[in-house]
Design a protein around this motif. Structure first.
Motif, PDB file in Angstrom:
ATOM      1  N   THR A   4      62.186   8.164 112.936  1.00  0.00           N
ATOM      2  CA  THR A   4      61.983   7.529 111.625  1.00  0.00           C
ATOM      3  C   THR A   4      62.837   8.100 110.504  1.00  0.00           C
ATOM      4  O   THR A   4      63.078   7.411 109.515  1.00  0.00           O
ATOM      5  CB  THR A   4      60.499   7.610 111.192  1.00  0.00           C
ATOM      6  N   TYR A  27      52.871   6.254 108.040  1.00  0.00           N
ATOM      7  CA  TYR A  27      53.913   6.848 108.874  1.00  0.00           C
ATOM      8  C   TYR A  27      53.335   8.000 109.701  1.00  0.00           C
ATOM      9  O   TYR A  27      52.352   8.635 109.297  1.00  0.00           O
ATOM     10  CB  TYR A  27      55.065   7.327 108.003  1.00  0.00           C
ATOM     11  N   SER A  87      60.719   5.215 105.505  1.00  0.00           N
ATOM     12  CA  SER A  87      60.010   6.490 105.387  1.00  0.00           C
ATOM     13  C   SER A  87      60.824   7.572 104.682  1.00  0.00           C
ATOM     14  O   SER A  87      60.265   8.583 104.243  1.00  0.00           O
ATOM     15  CB  SER A  87      59.606   7.003 106.771  1.00  0.00           C
ATOM     16  N   GLY A  96      57.703   9.313 104.264  1.00  0.00           N
ATOM     17  CA  GLY A  96      57.310   9.685 105.610  1.00  0.00           C
ATOM     18  C   GLY A  96      56.272  10.787 105.653  1.00  0.00           C
ATOM     19  O   GLY A  96      55.524  10.903 106.630  1.00  0.00           O
TER      20      GLY A  96
END
Length: 215
Positions: free
Chosen positions: A91, A38, A98, A32
């Motif tokens: 996320t 991301y 991620s 992430g």
């Protein structure tokens, strides 16, 4: 008040230095943050830190230095603290890709692996217990982001009475200003801000001393 007021009041006068045994913490180099697909990923300073941390870890693992590696992930939003970052809330969940560790800095066969729920790698994890068992007295902090989880981790390392080194080029942030501002402030109070070369020299010196004692 001038720019030297902290210095005039003795801030930063005493170096932390190094002790007898290093340990390394690797904070949140999960996809992430390291992959641009991301929302929080791919910041240039973070990618520079990833590359330099990989170099540090290659030597550290070859020399038997303890390494603790973490990501941040939650089962759902109910488990999370009150993050003000939408991308974290949406996320950083256990089933989201991620939160996977970036393979460039992760060795599942070597590293102590923890999933942290707060900014510091030490908060409610087994990292301090692991380092105590390994007799670590000097912690090298790597990862992201400097103004958040690196700062929190560094303060916790200080609070646990470790000598703490933060290589500037092994940590990164979204923007340069908070990166440098937070390192400056940490360096005034709690840690020695160094660089990759200095951290590697410390590992080399420690490794050489072990060989001398074994001879």
């Amino acid at each position: 008040m001038g720019t030297d007021d902290y210095k005039n009041r003795s801030y930063g006068e005493i170096p932390v230095g190094t002790g007898f045994k290093p340990g390394i913490v690797v904070v949140d180099f999960q996809k992430g943050f390291t992959e641009a697909q991301y929302p929080l990923g791919g910041a240039p300073l973070v990618m520079r830190a990833l590359e330099n941390t990989a170099k540090l870890l290659k030597v550290a693992r070859a020399y038997g230095v303890p390494v603790a590696n973490c990501n941040t992930a939650y089962m759902n939003e109910r488990e999370m603290p009150y993050w003000k970052i939408t991308a974290v809330r949406k996320t950083f969940l256990h089933d989201h890709p991620s939160v996977a560790f970036d393979d460039r800095i992760y060795d599942r066969t070597y590293d102590l692996t923890v999933c942290k729920k707060a900014p510091s790698i030490f908060f409610n994890t087994d990292v301090n217990d692991y380092f105590t068992k390994e007799r670590v007295d000097t912690v090298i902090v790597t990862g992201c982001n400097t103004s958040g989880c690196i700062r929190a981790t560094s303060i916790d390392a200080f609070s646990h009475r470790y000598r703490t080194l933060v290589p500037e080029d092994c940590v990164g942030d979204i923007e340069e200003q908070p990166h440098h501002d937070n390192l400056r402030d940490l360096g005034r109070r709690y840690v020695d801000v160094v660089d990759l070369k200095t951290a590697l020299n410390f590992l080399e010196t420690w490794h050489a001393s072990r060989k001398d004692h074994a001879a």
